[in-house]
Design an enzyme around this catalytic site. Structure first.
Site, short mmCIF file in Angstrom:
data_model
loop_
_atom_site.label_atom_id
_atom_site.label_comp_id
_atom_site.label_asym_id
_atom_site.label_seq_id
_atom_site.Cartn_x
_atom_site.Cartn_y
_atom_site.Cartn_z
N HIS A 69 1.07 -19.97 -20.35
CA HIS A 69 0.66 -20.17 -21.75
C HIS A 69 1.16 -21.52 -22.28
O HIS A 69 0.53 -22.10 -23.16
CB HIS A 69 1.15 -19.02 -22.65
CG HIS A 69 2.62 -18.82 -22.63
ND1 HIS A 69 3.24 -17.96 -21.75
CD2 HIS A 69 3.60 -19.40 -23.36
CE1 HIS A 69 4.55 -18.00 -21.97
NE2 HIS A 69 4.78 -18.87 -22.93
N LYS A 89 -15.03 -4.85 -16.78
CA LYS A 89 -13.97 -4.78 -17.78
C LYS A 89 -12.64 -4.88 -17.06
O LYS A 89 -12.46 -4.29 -15.99
CB LYS A 89 -14.06 -3.45 -18.52
CG LYS A 89 -13.13 -3.29 -19.69
CD LYS A 89 -13.17 -1.90 -20.28
CE LYS A 89 -14.56 -1.47 -20.67
NZ LYS A 89 -14.57 -0.12 -21.28
N CYS A 105 3.17 -12.20 -17.66
CA CYS A 105 3.27 -13.61 -18.06
C CYS A 105 4.01 -14.40 -16.97
O CYS A 105 5.03 -13.94 -16.46
CB CYS A 105 4.04 -13.69 -19.38
SG CYS A 105 4.44 -15.36 -19.91
N CYS A 161 1.03 -11.02 -20.34
CA CYS A 161 0.22 -12.19 -20.69
C CYS A 161 -0.82 -11.86 -21.75
O CYS A 161 -1.50 -10.85 -21.66
CB CYS A 161 -0.47 -12.70 -19.42
SG CYS A 161 -1.56 -14.11 -19.72
FE1 FES Z 1 -0.21 -15.86 -20.57
FE2 FES Z 1 2.40 -16.28 -20.76
S1 FES Z 1 1.10 -15.38 -22.20
S2 FES Z 1 1.10 -16.74 -19.11
#
Ligand code: FES
Length: 76
Positions: A55, A23, A51, A40
């Protein structure tokens, strides 16, 4: 004879982060967050759990719309 369908596993959300663990749990001290921090939610960041903008590439390739969780400290 009945043919058996091969079951195809669904794609995993987590492709590569801490796969050796059962996990993925992240703990952070709230005092270390500062005024703003982006976490992220696409599981593609090289700086996970933070992040790093990955994304955007994921969204383009997968035609998806995921983005980070932004924590903002109210500067009152
Ligand atoms: Fe995953 Fe930005 S939400 S890198």
């Amino acid at each position: 004879i009945l043919s058996r369908r091969k079951t195809v596993p669904k794609p995993k959300v987590n492709q590569s982060i801490q796969k050796e663990d059962s996990k993925v749990v992240t703990q952070m001290d709230i005092e270390d967050i500062g005024d703003k921090m982006a976490f992220c939610r696409c599981w593609r960041s090289k700086k996970f759990p933070l992040c790093d903008g990955s994304h955007n590439q994921h969204n383009s390739a997968a035609r998806d719309n995921v983005g980070p969780l932004l924590l903002l400290r109210n500067a009152d």
